[in-house]
Design an enzyme around this catalytic site. Structure first.
Site, PDB file in Angstrom:
ATOM      1  CD  GLU A  94      -4.418   3.629   2.110  1.00  0.00           C
ATOM      2  OE1 GLU A  94      -3.951   3.915   3.223  1.00  0.00           O
ATOM      3  OE2 GLU A  94      -5.636   3.646   1.858  1.00  0.00           O
ATOM      4  CG  ASP A  97      -0.498   0.205   2.497  1.00  0.00           C
ATOM      5  OD1 ASP A  97       0.694   0.516   2.637  1.00  0.00           O
ATOM      6  OD2 ASP A  97      -1.278   0.090   3.462  1.00  0.00           O
ATOM      7  CB  ILE A  98       0.064   4.640  -1.215  1.00  0.00           C
ATOM      8  CG1 ILE A  98      -0.229   4.070  -2.604  1.00  0.00           C
ATOM      9  CG2 ILE A  98       0.763   5.997  -1.329  1.00  0.00           C
ATOM     10  CD1 ILE A  98      -1.247   4.867  -3.395  1.00  0.00           C
TER      11      ILE A  98
END
Length: 294
Positions: free
Chosen positions: A215, A172-173
């Site tokens: 995300e 994920d970001i």
């Protein structure tokens, strides 16, 4: 599709409309936001899209102007015209003033995305699009969580049956909430789309890239052992780190944390496999972010 946000304006001359006839039957299908899968027929001369309660298609979002854009049906073409909106109207990720729509175009108004359908068999096209929405994430155009889990279950069964390698990447970001807070949700959406498009260029045909939620993304890697999965994950990490994420005039720094898991004897279902990869993703974040743990 462009990855530069609002850098380009597309104008289609009105004189060219008659050269691009479309069938009288046309519609917009919501593929992200609003009521997913809802169809809006475009059989009236003019349809207003906006935040106003008087708009024909109302999108109650702050990023949408009261009268944002309008669709004009000339009889032999369907035009989309921006109405001086604050955040712009986009077709296929290009900001437009006026545009003649073609079958399959993606229209973005605020955080809502429509797909334009036209043709002689529009009902079939509509039902095909609804089916596609059950497997594909409307924003990023990669597979969705449901399809990912179904695929992972199938691949686990195949790998155990034939004693084949199988690996899973979850990533994920980093600090994505900060992107939304600092640059806005439109910028956050753009980052998600660009991230997906960057990674899609690096996976094999048999790999499955999916948006797991928010995300967080996942990649199923059939026939890949743990060592090679870790090598691939590191390539993904570096690729994202050097990629340019630009929205309007802002360059947004983006990195990802990655967890890697490989199929072992104690794993028998998708939930356990995901839990292992997710635990490694959490360890990557706890270890300082922008790293791979497996």
């Amino acid at each position: 599709m462009s990855d530069t946000g609002r850098n380009k304006t597309v104008v289609t001359a009105i004189s060219k409309i008659s050269d691009r006839p479309v069938a009288k039957e046309a519609c917009l299908v919501v593929i992200y936001g609003l009521e997913l899968g809802k169809k809006f027929n475009l059989n009236r001369p003019q349809i207003i899209i906006g935040r106003s309660s008087k708009a024909d298609i109302q999108i109650d979002q702050e990023a949408v102007s009261r009268n944002h854009c309008k669709i004009i049906n000339t009889g032999n073409a369907i035009m989309l015209r921006d109405m001086g909106s604050t955040n712009g109207t986009y077709v296929n990720d290009e900001m437009i003033d006026e545009y003649v729509l073609r079958d399959g175009d993606f229209i973005k108004v605020g955080r809502c995305i429509f797909k334009f359908l036209s043709g002689n068999n529009i009902e079939n096209a509509y039902h095909e699009e609804i089916y596609r929405l059950t497997t594909v994430d409307g924003l990023t155009q990669v597979f969705n969580r449901r399809y990912f889990i179904e695929t992972l279950e199938r691949e686990i069964g195949r790998a155990l049956r034939y004693r084949r390698d199988l690996s899973l990447i979850m990533f994920d970001i980093d600090r994505f909430k900060g992107v939304n807070d600092s640059f806005g949700h439109l910028a956050g959406d753009h980052v998600l789309k660009h991230l997906a498009s960057v990674i899609k260029t690096r996976i094999r045909r048999e790999d499955v890239l999916a948006r797991y939620g928010g995300e967080e993304f996942a990649i199923v890697l059939p026939e890949i052992d743990g060592y090679n999965a870790m090598q691939f994950a590191e390539k993904i990490r570096k690729l994202v780190e050097v990629a340019e994420f630009k929205f309007e005039d802002a360059v947004i720094p983006v990195t990802v944390s990655i967890g890697v898991a490989s199929l072992r004897g104690e794993i028998e279902d998708a939930l356990e496999f995901i839990k292992q990869a997710d635990a490694n993703l959490f360890a990557a974040k706890e270890g300082g972010r922008n790293r791979v743990v497996g």
